[in-house]
Scaffold this motif. Structure first.
Motif, short mmCIF file in Angstrom:
data_model
loop_
_atom_site.label_atom_id
_atom_site.label_comp_id
_atom_site.label_asym_id
_atom_site.label_seq_id
_atom_site.Cartn_x
_atom_site.Cartn_y
_atom_site.Cartn_z
N GLN A 1 -68.20 -5.14 22.46
CA GLN A 1 -68.06 -4.20 21.34
C GLN A 1 -66.90 -4.64 20.43
O GLN A 1 -65.88 -5.10 20.92
CB GLN A 1 -67.79 -2.78 21.86
CG GLN A 1 -68.87 -2.25 22.77
CD GLN A 1 -70.18 -2.06 22.05
OE1 GLN A 1 -70.23 -1.43 21.01
NE2 GLN A 1 -71.24 -2.62 22.61
N ARG A 2 -67.05 -4.45 19.16
CA ARG A 2 -66.07 -4.97 18.21
C ARG A 2 -64.69 -4.33 18.34
O ARG A 2 -63.69 -4.98 18.12
CB ARG A 2 -66.67 -4.85 16.82
CG ARG A 2 -65.95 -4.14 15.77
CD ARG A 2 -66.74 -4.14 14.49
NE ARG A 2 -67.43 -2.89 14.37
CZ ARG A 2 -67.15 -2.00 13.45
NH1 ARG A 2 -66.26 -2.25 12.54
NH2 ARG A 2 -67.78 -0.86 13.41
N ASN A 3 -64.59 -3.08 18.74
CA ASN A 3 -63.30 -2.40 18.86
C ASN A 3 -62.86 -2.20 20.30
O ASN A 3 -62.03 -1.35 20.59
CB ASN A 3 -63.37 -1.03 18.16
CG ASN A 3 -63.58 -1.18 16.67
OD1 ASN A 3 -62.99 -2.04 16.04
ND2 ASN A 3 -64.43 -0.35 16.11
N ALA A 4 -63.39 -2.99 21.21
CA ALA A 4 -63.15 -2.76 22.64
C ALA A 4 -61.77 -3.22 23.13
O ALA A 4 -61.29 -2.70 24.14
CB ALA A 4 -64.22 -3.47 23.45
N GLU A 5 -61.14 -4.13 22.45
CA GLU A 5 -59.91 -4.75 22.98
C GLU A 5 -58.84 -3.73 23.38
O GLU A 5 -58.29 -3.81 24.48
CB GLU A 5 -59.33 -5.73 21.96
CG GLU A 5 -58.14 -6.49 22.49
CD GLU A 5 -57.62 -7.53 21.51
OE1 GLU A 5 -56.44 -7.86 21.62
OE2 GLU A 5 -58.39 -7.99 20.65
N ALA A 6 -58.54 -2.78 22.54
CA ALA A 6 -57.50 -1.80 22.85
C ALA A 6 -57.89 -0.92 24.04
O ALA A 6 -57.05 -0.54 24.86
CB ALA A 6 -57.21 -0.92 21.64
N TYR A 7 -59.17 -0.61 24.15
CA TYR A 7 -59.66 0.21 25.27
C TYR A 7 -59.60 -0.59 26.58
O TYR A 7 -59.26 -0.03 27.63
CB TYR A 7 -61.08 0.70 24.99
CG TYR A 7 -61.15 1.65 23.83
CD1 TYR A 7 -61.05 3.02 24.03
CD2 TYR A 7 -61.31 1.19 22.52
CE1 TYR A 7 -61.11 3.91 22.97
CE2 TYR A 7 -61.36 2.06 21.45
CZ TYR A 7 -61.26 3.42 21.68
OH TYR A 7 -61.31 4.29 20.62
N ILE A 8 -59.90 -1.85 26.51
CA ILE A 8 -59.82 -2.71 27.69
C ILE A 8 -58.36 -2.84 28.13
O ILE A 8 -58.05 -2.76 29.33
CB ILE A 8 -60.46 -4.09 27.41
CG1 ILE A 8 -61.98 -3.91 27.26
CG2 ILE A 8 -60.13 -5.09 28.52
CD1 ILE A 8 -62.70 -5.14 26.75
N GLU A 9 -57.46 -3.03 27.18
CA GLU A 9 -56.03 -3.10 27.52
C GLU A 9 -55.58 -1.79 28.17
O GLU A 9 -54.83 -1.81 29.15
CB GLU A 9 -55.21 -3.37 26.26
CG GLU A 9 -55.34 -4.78 25.74
CD GLU A 9 -54.59 -4.99 24.43
OE1 GLU A 9 -53.75 -4.15 24.05
OE2 GLU A 9 -54.86 -6.02 23.78
N ALA A 10 -56.05 -0.67 27.64
CA ALA A 10 -55.65 0.63 28.20
C ALA A 10 -56.12 0.80 29.63
O ALA A 10 -55.37 1.26 30.50
CB ALA A 10 -56.20 1.77 27.32
N ILE A 11 -57.37 0.44 29.89
CA ILE A 11 -57.88 0.62 31.26
C ILE A 11 -57.22 -0.38 32.21
O ILE A 11 -56.91 -0.05 33.36
CB ILE A 11 -59.40 0.59 31.35
CG1 ILE A 11 -59.83 1.23 32.68
CG2 ILE A 11 -59.97 -0.79 31.20
CD1 ILE A 11 -61.24 1.71 32.74
#
Length: 96
Positions: free
Chosen positions: A81-91
């Motif tokens: 997903q194009r905006n996934a990076e910040a969510y992946i970092e958070a998890i």
């Protein structure tokens, strides 16, 4: 005609509004409830609200490493997903 979804930008979410994602029920197809909750929160929360949500998720004793029937975890499901990076970092931070 379908109603338009009103997008709220900039309004802070209350703790109760963030916690409501904990009450999501998984579909009856065998999907992991914990994974379904994470994906639903990802789809519905802004990055900083998702980070807050993860604290409530962990406090509720839910599994950050839950997988689907094919063995894919949250990161694997959203990685493209194009905006996934910040969510992946958070998890990943929440898992540490």
């Amino acid at each position: 005609m379908a109603k338009e979804k009103r997008q709220i930008i900039g309004e802070p979410m209350t703790d109760d509004q963030v916690k409501v994602f904990l009450d999501v029920q998984a579909p009856a197809d065998g999907t992991s409830r914990d994974l379904h909750v994470l994906v639903t929160a990802y789809r519905g929360l802004r990055e900083h609200d998702f980070e807050r949500f993860l604290g409530y998720f962990k406090a509720a004793g839910l599994d950050l490493n839950a997988t689907d029937l094919q063995g894919r975890d949250f990161v694997a499901l959203i990685a493209d997903q194009r905006n996934a990076e910040a969510y992946i970092e958070a998890i990943n931070s929440a898992r540490a």
